[in-house]
Structure formats: structure tokens, C-alpha cells
Scaffold this active site. Structure first.
Site, PDB file in Angstrom:
ATOM      1  N   SER A  38       0.932  -0.961   0.174  1.00  0.00           N
ATOM      2  CA  SER A  38       0.330   0.190  -0.265  1.00  0.00           C
ATOM      3  C   SER A  38       1.055   1.147   0.032  1.00  0.00           C
ATOM      4  O   SER A  38       1.750   1.797  -1.128  1.00  0.00           O
ATOM      5  CB  SER A  38      -1.047  -0.307   1.919  1.00  0.00           C
ATOM      6  OG  SER A  38      -1.377   0.773   1.141  1.00  0.00           O
ATOM      7  N   ASP A 150      -5.869  -4.272  -1.013  1.00  0.00           N
ATOM      8  CA  ASP A 150      -5.243  -3.961  -0.035  1.00  0.00           C
ATOM      9  C   ASP A 150      -5.216  -5.254   0.257  1.00  0.00           C
ATOM     10  O   ASP A 150      -5.371  -6.218   1.152  1.00  0.00           O
ATOM     11  CB  ASP A 150      -5.267  -2.185   0.770  1.00  0.00           C
ATOM     12  CG  ASP A 150      -4.383  -2.149   1.427  1.00  0.00           C
ATOM     13  OD1 ASP A 150      -3.770  -2.616   2.473  1.00  0.00           O
ATOM     14  OD2 ASP A 150      -5.015  -0.858   1.844  1.00  0.00           O
TER      15      ASP A 150
END
Length: 254
Positions: A38, A150
Site C-alpha cells: 500500500s 489492499d
């Protein structure tokens, strides 16, 4: 010595990684490879491309949550990351893992099979966008025939992929959970819960590190506090300078 660097996810708290890298560089450390999830994938990609920490800070401060996303109006999520993609294309125009100056691994979660995917080759920007796709905030990102969200859901501190190649492995984790918490509203409770969840899945990864840099106090910042980039950067830099030095690393590496 061959040193690897692992950068966690954490949204805006990831600005702390830039301060950590700046401090480690000032101690004379150089990194042979990186991995990230991320926010860590964004910082890691820019650093692996040859940008200095100060240049990365300037670039990433452009990524406003308002300017970098737009409504998707789809059932699967609320926003698309068109603006983030534009910033990445501007500063990573080659869009290719093989063109980076240092090897990079990016973790994302395959929402279809529930497993982590480690990207190391091919198109770079789609891998970053996949790793940054926070569920229920952004649309799952379609790449290579699969849907990704994610990477922090499964591996928020991806040390395993580069452990064997690194003689010494350092991790920068920006999701330390302190005892100070004020449950003043629903949004804060939700974000705190997510912070705890991703911190727990990082415990295994922490055990594979030779050294963990985990600045305290970052949990007071929201994942979306991009306007506080310099303050977050300063926490990472100041903590690292205050708690580590070149002699410290040399002793550990012996």
C-alpha cells in the site's frame, strides 16, 4: 552487506517511511532491495526508481485524497484512483519493474482466492494501485485477470518475499498501536479497529526482521491525513535518528 528494506502500509502514516529512509541514509546505509504494501509500495517504488527521500516527500504530498480519487459509482466500492495513477505515471513513466534501479516486491490481496500476491515483474503502476485499493473505499483493482484489494489485509509488512535474499533485513512499520485512544466518534472507532487488525497480521513478519523501526505516536493520525505529511515525516526521521546510529547497525551486522 546486502541490506533489504520492508515498508508497511498505513495510508498517510506512510510518510513516516520517508523520514526513516532519510535518517538511515544519513547513517550510511544503502539498500539492495525493497518490499512494500500500500503506502509502502508507493514510497518503495519511488525510492527504487532513484528518487531521494526529499524528492519522494515532494511527490507524495501531491497525492491529495480529493485530487487523487473520483467516484466510481459501482457496487464494489466508492472511489477510483485515477488521480493517484496520474501522479505515478508522471514520476514512473517507464511503468516497469525491470527499469527500477533496485529490485522491488509489492504485496496485494487477491480478493477472489483470498491469498496474497507478490508482484516483482511486469507493469509497475497496476501493482501499486492493486496494493493500495482499500476495501469499501476504492473499487477492487483489476489486473492480469484477477481482482485485487489492499495488500495489508494479509501481509502489511512483506518481509517473507525478500528474507532469503537479504543478509540483513530492516522493517519500517508505521502502525504502532498506543494505549492512548479516545473513542469520540464512529469513524475513529472503525479506523482504530482496522489499525489493530493490520498490526496483528504484521507480527509474523516482524519476527523475520533483523531490525524493526516502529515510531510511536503515529496512530493519532488518520490514514487520510495527507495534509500532515511533513509532521508525520518528521516523526519517522526524529525517532530513527534518536534511537539508532551507524555503530549500532555495525554491531548488529557482525
Amino acid at each position: 552487506m546486502d541490506i533489504g528494506l520492508v515498508l508497511s502500509g498505513g495510508g498517510a502514516r506512510g510518510f513516516a517511511h520517508i523520514g526513516v529512509i532519510q535518517a538511515l541514509e544519513e547513517m550510511g546505509l544503502q539498500f539492495a532491495r525493497l518490499s512494500g504494501t500500500s503506502a509502502g509500495s508507493i514510497v518503495g517504488a519511488l525510492y527504487a526508481n532513484g528518487y531521494s527521500p526529499q524528492e519522494i516527500l515532494v511527490i507524495t504530498r501531491k497525492i491529495s485524497i480529493i485530487k487523487s480519487v473520483r467516484p466510481a459509482w459501482a457496487w464494489s466500492g466508492l472511489l477510483r484512483m485515477d488521480g493517484l495513477e496520474a501522479v505515478l505515471k508522471q514520476h514512473l513513466p517507464h511503468n516497469d519493474f525491470s527499469k527500477l534501479k533496485k529490485p522491488l516486491t509489492i504485496a496485494a490481496t487477491n480478493i477472489q482466492n483470498g491469498k496474497v500476491k507478490y508482484f516483482t515483474e511486469g507493469e509497475l503502476i497496476p501493482a501499486i494501485l492493486a496494493s493500495c485499493s482499500i476495501p469499501a473505499v476504492f473499487n477492487p483493482f483489476s489486473h492480469q485477470g484477477s481482482m485485487y484489494v489492499d495488500g495489508g489485509l494479509i501481509d502489511n509488512l512483506p518481509s517473507a518475499p525478500i528474507r532469503q535474499q537479504s543478509q540483513f533485513l530492516i522493517g519500517s512499520h508505521c502502525n504502532h498501536v498506543s494505549d492512548n485512544f479516545d473513542a469520540s466518534n464512529f469513524k475513529i472507532v472503525i479506523e482504530r479497529s482496522l489499525l489493530i487488525a493490520i498490526s496483528v497480521n504484521a507480527n509474523f513478519s516482524k519476527n523475520q526482521l533483523d531490525l524493526l523501526v516502529e515510531p510511536p505516536g503515529l496512530d493519532k493520525f488518520s490514514s487520510y491525513d495527507i495534509s500532515k505529511a511533513k509532521e508525520i515525516y518528521d516523526i519517522g526521521y526524529t525517532f530513527t535518528k534518536a534511537n539508532f546510529n551507524r555503530t549500532h547497525f555495525e554491531k548488529m551486522m557482525q
